[in-house]
Design a protein around this motif. Structure first.
Motif, PDB file in Angstrom:
ATOM      1  N   ALA A  39       0.816  -1.228   0.000  1.00  0.00           N
ATOM      2  CA  ALA A  39       0.000   0.000   0.000  1.00  0.00           C
ATOM      3  C   ALA A  39       0.841   1.264   0.000  1.00  0.00           C
ATOM      4  O   ALA A  39       0.331   2.353  -0.247  1.00  0.00           O
ATOM      5  CB  ALA A  39      -0.931   0.001   1.208  1.00  0.00           C
ATOM      6  N   GLY A  40       2.137   1.132   0.309  1.00  0.00           N
ATOM      7  CA  GLY A  40       2.999   2.302   0.370  1.00  0.00           C
ATOM      8  C   GLY A  40       2.742   3.166   1.590  1.00  0.00           C
ATOM      9  O   GLY A  40       2.765   4.396   1.524  1.00  0.00           O
ATOM     10  N   CYS A  41       2.470   2.514   2.716  1.00  0.00           N
ATOM     11  CA  CYS A  41       2.234   3.245   3.964  1.00  0.00           C
ATOM     12  C   CYS A  41       2.950   2.515   5.096  1.00  0.00           C
ATOM     13  O   CYS A  41       3.614   1.503   4.874  1.00  0.00           O
ATOM     14  CB  CYS A  41       0.742   3.366   4.252  1.00  0.00           C
ATOM     15  N   SER A  42       2.838   3.009   6.297  1.00  0.00           N
ATOM     16  CA  SER A  42       3.480   2.358   7.438  1.00  0.00           C
ATOM     17  C   SER A  42       2.599   1.235   7.974  1.00  0.00           C
ATOM     18  O   SER A  42       1.397   1.179   7.706  1.00  0.00           O
ATOM     19  CB  SER A  42       3.737   3.375   8.555  1.00  0.00           C
ATOM     20  N   THR A  43       3.204   0.341   8.742  1.00  0.00           N
ATOM     21  CA  THR A  43       2.440  -0.765   9.338  1.00  0.00           C
ATOM     22  C   THR A  43       1.390  -0.241  10.313  1.00  0.00           C
ATOM     23  O   THR A  43       0.395  -0.924  10.570  1.00  0.00           O
ATOM     24  CB  THR A  43       3.369  -1.735  10.076  1.00  0.00           C
ATOM     25  N   MET A  44       1.584   0.962  10.834  1.00  0.00           N
ATOM     26  CA  MET A  44       0.623   1.540  11.768  1.00  0.00           C
ATOM     27  C   MET A  44      -0.738   1.774  11.115  1.00  0.00           C
ATOM     28  O   MET A  44      -1.753   1.888  11.800  1.00  0.00           O
ATOM     29  CB  MET A  44       1.144   2.857  12.336  1.00  0.00           C
ATOM     30  N   ALA A  45      -0.756   1.837   9.779  1.00  0.00           N
ATOM     31  CA  ALA A  45      -2.027   2.076   9.089  1.00  0.00           C
ATOM     32  C   ALA A  45      -3.040   0.983   9.413  1.00  0.00           C
ATOM     33  O   ALA A  45      -4.238   1.249   9.564  1.00  0.00           O
ATOM     34  CB  ALA A  45      -1.801   2.147   7.579  1.00  0.00           C
ATOM     35  N   VAL A  46      -2.582  -0.259   9.506  1.00  0.00           N
ATOM     36  CA  VAL A  46      -3.480  -1.373   9.811  1.00  0.00           C
ATOM     37  C   VAL A  46      -4.123  -1.176  11.178  1.00  0.00           C
ATOM     38  O   VAL A  46      -5.313  -1.458  11.368  1.00  0.00           O
ATOM     39  CB  VAL A  46      -2.719  -2.714   9.765  1.00  0.00           C
ATOM     40  N   TYR A  47      -3.361  -0.658  12.134  1.00  0.00           N
ATOM     41  CA  TYR A  47      -3.885  -0.429  13.489  1.00  0.00           C
ATOM     42  C   TYR A  47      -4.741   0.840  13.536  1.00  0.00           C
ATOM     43  O   TYR A  47      -5.752   0.890  14.239  1.00  0.00           O
ATOM     44  CB  TYR A  47      -2.730  -0.346  14.489  1.00  0.00           C
ATOM     45  N   THR A  48      -4.325   1.843  12.768  1.00  0.00           N
ATOM     46  CA  THR A  48      -5.079   3.099  12.751  1.00  0.00           C
ATOM     47  C   THR A  48      -6.485   2.907  12.209  1.00  0.00           C
ATOM     48  O   THR A  48      -7.463   3.420  12.762  1.00  0.00           O
ATOM     49  CB  THR A  48      -4.348   4.147  11.889  1.00  0.00           C
ATOM     50  N   TYR A  49      -6.608   2.144  11.117  1.00  0.00           N
ATOM     51  CA  TYR A  49      -7.896   2.005  10.454  1.00  0.00           C
ATOM     52  C   TYR A  49      -8.693   0.780  10.882  1.00  0.00           C
ATOM     53  O   TYR A  49      -9.922   0.764  10.749  1.00  0.00           O
ATOM     54  CB  TYR A  49      -7.692   1.971   8.936  1.00  0.00           C
ATOM     55  N   PHE A  50      -7.993  -0.254  11.395  1.00  0.00           N
ATOM     56  CA  PHE A  50      -8.699  -1.498  11.707  1.00  0.00           C
ATOM     57  C   PHE A  50      -8.431  -2.049  13.099  1.00  0.00           C
ATOM     58  O   PHE A  50      -9.041  -3.040  13.491  1.00  0.00           O
ATOM     59  CB  PHE A  50      -8.344  -2.577  10.662  1.00  0.00           C
ATOM     60  N   GLY A  51      -7.514  -1.452  13.832  1.00  0.00           N
ATOM     61  CA  GLY A  51      -7.203  -1.949  15.165  1.00  0.00           C
ATOM     62  C   GLY A  51      -6.339  -3.189  15.152  1.00  0.00           C
ATOM     63  O   GLY A  51      -6.164  -3.845  16.177  1.00  0.00           O
ATOM     64  N   GLY A  52      -5.805  -3.573  13.977  1.00  0.00           N
ATOM     65  CA  GLY A  52      -4.951  -4.750  13.865  1.00  0.00           C
ATOM     66  C   GLY A  52      -5.433  -5.671  12.761  1.00  0.00           C
ATOM     67  O   GLY A  52      -6.430  -5.402  12.077  1.00  0.00           O
TER      68      GLY A  52
END
Length: 219
Positions: A39-52
């Protein structure tokens, strides 16, 4: 490369990538690092948008059923409820073939990797049968189907078409018994199995086929 909460593209992009990886490589391909790289983003994106990852998987399931519900909702209610039912069947197959990457997630393909669907998730999926149940009720009321529980009729349709679509996606159906031929035959047989006359069922199936491009495919 942290995600911006106002960026409307990151969340759906992660869902699409996760579903594609699941379809192409299986559950083991899903990881926050792989998703972020794609996706070209940081791994934190998964937690930011979905909580994991578990939350992302749950949203994949919900997105898949939301698309199915949207496809069902395009079927118009007409004076021929059996044609409407046949078109719902066509809509089910069309949605699966259009979103094969989400189809596996919708029905628990991730359980082997430790991601399990909750009862709430499954109920979310069952809710999409509402339109089918209502159509079955109209088929019964008009005398086309034998009088029985419309919810059982809806489940009968779902179970049968799900099996055919699963074989279709797995490329198990080949000429002379290819997926298109089996689907057309099965669609009419389904209507007859719940009480419709063969000639009437065939007529309604043809009517549904004529409506497909306008009501379903163009949507």
């Amino acid at each position: 490369m942290s995600p911006r909460r106002s960026d409307p593209e990151v969340r759906p992009l992660l869902l699409e990538i996760a579903a594609r990886l699941l379809h192409e490589e299986g559950p083991r391909a899903l990881s926050t690092r792989r998703l972020a790289a794609e996706a070209g983003c940081s791994t934190m994106a998964v937690y930011t948008y979905f909580g994991g990852m578990s939350g992302l998987v749950r949203h994949m399931v919900h997105e898949g059923f939301a698309r199915l519900e949207a496809c069902f909702s395009r079927v118009a209610r007409t004076a021929d409820p059996v044609a409407d039912m046949a078109l719902l069947g066509r809509a089910y197959r069309h949605n699966a073939l259009t979103n094969p990457h989400l189809y596996r997630a919708m029905f628990g393909a991730l359980s082997l990797s430790g991601f399990s669907l909750s009862e709430e998730d499954r109920q979310h999926g069952r809710y999409t049968l509402t339109n089918v149940v209502e159509c079955a009720r109209r088929c019964i009321e008009t005398g086309r189907f034998v009088r029985r529980d419309p919810e059982m009729v809806a489940h009968h349709m779902w179970i049968t078409l799900h099996g055919l679509v699963t074989l279709d996606l797995g490329e198990y159906l080949v000429p002379p018994y290819d997926a298109d031929r089996c689907f057309e035959e099965q669609l009419t047989m389904l209507m007859v199995s719940v009480g419709d006359r063969p000639e009437a069922a065939q007529r309604s199936a043809r009517t549904a086929a004529g409506r497909f491009d306008v009501e379903i495919k163009s949507g």
